[in-house]
Design an enzyme around this catalytic site. Structure first.
Site, mmCIF file in Angstrom:
data_model
loop_
_atom_site.group_PDB
_atom_site.id
_atom_site.type_symbol
_atom_site.label_atom_id
_atom_site.label_comp_id
_atom_site.label_asym_id
_atom_site.label_seq_id
_atom_site.Cartn_x
_atom_site.Cartn_y
_atom_site.Cartn_z
ATOM 1 N N CYS A 2 -54.190 -18.925 7.332
ATOM 2 C CA CYS A 2 -54.359 -17.966 8.551
ATOM 3 C C CYS A 2 -55.863 -17.574 8.801
ATOM 4 O O CYS A 2 -56.849 -17.907 7.907
ATOM 5 C CB CYS A 2 -53.369 -16.538 8.293
ATOM 6 N N ARG A 50 -52.225 -16.879 12.914
ATOM 7 C CA ARG A 50 -51.318 -17.411 11.758
ATOM 8 C C ARG A 50 -50.916 -18.819 11.851
ATOM 9 O O ARG A 50 -50.701 -19.344 13.152
ATOM 10 C CB ARG A 50 -49.867 -16.828 11.745
ATOM 11 N N ALA A 52 -48.308 -20.927 10.248
ATOM 12 C CA ALA A 52 -47.086 -20.720 9.682
ATOM 13 C C ALA A 52 -46.875 -21.698 8.549
ATOM 14 O O ALA A 52 -46.728 -22.878 8.872
ATOM 15 C CB ALA A 52 -46.011 -20.642 10.468
ATOM 16 N N VAL A 54 -45.066 -20.712 4.963
ATOM 17 C CA VAL A 54 -43.853 -20.160 4.256
ATOM 18 C C VAL A 54 -43.057 -19.070 5.091
ATOM 19 O O VAL A 54 -43.794 -18.223 5.608
ATOM 20 C CB VAL A 54 -44.249 -19.500 2.982
ATOM 21 N N GLY A 80 -53.584 -16.741 3.039
ATOM 22 C CA GLY A 80 -53.583 -17.322 1.704
ATOM 23 C C GLY A 80 -52.153 -17.664 1.344
ATOM 24 O O GLY A 80 -51.259 -17.450 2.067
ATOM 25 N N GLU A 81 -52.084 -17.742 0.085
ATOM 26 C CA GLU A 81 -50.738 -18.140 -0.565
ATOM 27 C C GLU A 81 -50.926 -17.541 -1.987
ATOM 28 O O GLU A 81 -51.420 -17.819 -2.699
ATOM 29 C CB GLU A 81 -50.581 -19.771 -0.792
ATOM 30 N N GLY A 379 -57.865 -32.386 -5.619
ATOM 31 C CA GLY A 379 -58.126 -32.220 -6.828
ATOM 32 C C GLY A 379 -59.455 -31.513 -7.098
ATOM 33 O O GLY A 379 -60.343 -31.530 -8.057
#
Length: 612
Positions: A2, A50, A52, A54, A80-81, A379
């Site tokens: 977001c 946002r 979206a 999750v 974030g997550e 990576g």
């Protein structure tokens, strides 16, 4: 992923400023294309956007906590997550918290209610968020441990602005896009400094930092830093532990309610991530993979000092090994010379970058990924942590008492080669680099038991993890977000970093090669040719037509009397680029410096001004 932007003022009633909120709405549209909202009170204004990923139906922002009487107490604007949100939700539920949705956003809100700013220590993931404590009238900004998510702020007598990108701060009206002498040094020295922004009056929240703002002013504190500790595991245990941590990371990071993909370059790092993601999916879903190759390289690739082989053949082998749904994007010189694409990159980055061709190609690749996927794993971070770059291994670079990537330039200027020589001397670029280097070296945590070589390798690792990694993560974040793609970086999980950072250097290169620890940890997952491939960085285009195109762009810019960048360029060096058969190289001008001049032109055209 977001985007957040907000403002706090103790002199203005922000609940009566719809003009401000409207201006802020469009600042970060690409970071949050799915929803825009706002919350205001007399003292604070939040405008989150946002993307979206999750709990698509829940997870709306800002997230608001209320007391028993229904009064608002805590307001959260989050980006974030958090990958351990399931465990945190269970713990918070046992502590009496009740949840309205299944998003990690609400978990962070409840965690803040429970533990205050110290909640950051419990979060495992990538995040940047702002909390307004209604009762205390205090703003709290928190950023993840490695700066995977950006967060900037500015304090003036009129108030305090914050946002995911500097461009968002400018919409608040408190500050403008002004670059002063310090900002120009930071922009063109290629010595990324935690906390510094290229814009006047603007700071970056340092990775692992909490910034608090109230009527008493600004307070800053760290909740995480690198720590040196003895490593007691033997080599076999170390290899096994790295593999176990990676498997746990991937299991957490494939969580999403939108399509997930992985970037694949055919190198060890991305191939390992793709293989682990493929295993984690368990055959229930075919993995999507994406790669980029310069069209010129298909038939004309030439090995150089850092690129031993082209990516495409190894990508093909790895994609076949995985059975992935793979898409390769071919980039030609017309993509790289596209002025709109270049300008879009500069707007996304809010500054000139080192290696315009790499940035434009990644921007195009991100656009391609977005056609099929919202989240992609990369990576990034492995080379810095496991010791992949050539400057970890060549004694010349190891002994260079400067940032190792600058030593690798053979004393050539990366970005400032076309800058007016008088201005270059007046700003004292070499002195600035020395100061930043000594500042960084003084921070390096040590156990006191290291040999001289072990100490030096720890120093180089620290420089890469705290400075160079910032370049890599900024590139991933900004160009991904320019296409509304969330990038996840498993190698930047703090539990993995804390473990590997303290592994002795001889274990990291146990077989005499770069990243041998990682290679051993994933040896059963990859084809032998991919497993044994020599490190090859993100490709840079070799097509001579690209340099010719850059020269033509520079000529057009310098012949334009209205181009403001001309006031900063060295006339003699520009002439050498335009007339010399070496494109200015004989005069000390690298291709990156030509690209930097072109980018500065785009930068100034976007409204940036310089105060020298």
């Amino acid at each position: 992923m977001c985007g957040i932007v907000g403002l706090v003022s103790f002199t203005d009633d922000l609940s009566r400023r719809p003009d401000l909120s409207q201006a802020m709405h469009g600042a970060l549209a690409l970071r949050g294309p799915d929803e825009v909202s706002e919350w205001s009170s007399p003292r604070a204004l939040f405008v989150p956007r946002r993307l979206a990923v999750v709990d698509l139906e829940g997870g709306h922002q800002p997230a608001i906590a209320t007391d028993a009487e229904g009064r608002e107490t805590v307001v959260l604007s989050y980006t974030g997550e958090v990958f351990n949100f399931t465990e945190l939700r269970e713990e918070l539920s046992r502590r009496g918290h009740r949840f309205r949705d299944r998003s990690d956003t609400e978990v962070v809100l409840r965690a803040y209610q429970e533990w205050g700013p110290a909640c950051a220590e419990r979060l495992r993931g990538m995040f940047a968020f702002a909390v307004w404590d209604v009762e205390q009238e205090e703003l709290v900004l928190v950023r993840d441990r490695f700066g995977i998510y950006p967060l900037f702020y500015a304090e003036t007598p009129e108030g305090f602005a914050f946002g995911s990108e500097p461009k968002a701060l400018f919409t608040t009206g408190l500050i403008g896009p002004v670059v002063d002498r310090a900002g120009l040094l930071e922009a063109l020295s290629f010595t990324p400094t935690p906390g510094r922004s290229v814009f006047k009056h603007t700071r970056e929240v340092i990775p692992g930092e909490v910034v608090r703002y109230s009527r008493d002013g600004v307070r800053r504190s760290r909740y995480w830093t690198f720590t040196a500790r003895p490593h007691t595991d033997d080599l076999a245990t170390t290899e096994r532990t790295v593999r176990e941590i990676l498997e746990d990371i991937i299991r957490r990071q494939v969580t999403a309610d939108v399509p997930i993909s992985s970037m694949l370059s055919g190198g060890l790092d991305s191939s390992a991530i793709c293989a682990l993601v493929n295993r984690s999916l368990g055959g229930g879903e075919r993995l999507r993979t994406f790669s980029m190759e310069f069209a010129y390289h298909l038939d004309n690739f030439r090995p150089d000092e850092v690129h031993d082989s082209p990516d495409a053949p190894y990508v093909a082998k790895m994609a076949a090994h995985l059975g992935s749904d793979h898409r390769e994007l071919l980039i030609d010189r017309h993509h790289l010379a596209d002025v709109e694409g270049q300008a879009a990159v500069v707007r996304a980055m809010d500054r000139p970058a080192a290696g315009l061709d790499m940035y434009v190609s990644l921007y195009r690749l991100s656009q391609e990924v977005r056609r099929f996927s919202t989240v992609t794993l990369t990576g990034d971070g492995s080379d810095e942590l496991f010791g992949g770059y050539m400057w970890f291994h060549d004694p010349f670079y190891v002994k260079s008492r400067t940032f190792p990537w600058l030593g690798a330039s053979h004393q050539m200027e990366f970005l400032s080669g076309l800058l007016d020589r008088g201005l270059y001397a007046d700003l004292d670029f070499p002195g600035y680099v020395r100061e930043r280097y000594e500042e960084a070296i003084a921070e390096v945590p040590l156990t006191g038991e290291e040999s001289a070589h072990e100490r030096r390798m720890r120093e180089i690792t620290y420089l890469n993890m705290t400075r160079y990694l910032r370049v890599i993560l900024d590139r991933k974040d900004r160009l991904g977000m320019a296409a509304s793609v969330e990038g996840r970086v498993p190698f930047c999980d703090h539990e993995l970093v804390e473990y590997v950072y303290n592994v002795p250097w001889e274990m990291k290169v146990a077989d005499g090669r770069e990243k041998s620890l990682l290679r051993a940890a994933v040896r059963d997952l990859l084809p032998q040719s991919v497993l044994e491939r020599k490190k090859s960085p993100y490709p840079t285009v070799q097509d001579p037509a690209y340099r010719t195109g850059l020269r033509a762009q520079l000529k057009t810019i310098t012949e334009d009397s209205g181009a403001r960048v001309n006031g900063l360029l060295d006339t003699d060096r520009v002439k050498s680029v335009l007339t010399d058969a070496t494109f200015g190289l004989r005069a000390g001008v690298t291709r990156m410096s030509i690209e930097a001049a072109v980018q500065m032109h785009h930068w100034f055209e976007s409204g940036v001004t310089v105060e020298l």
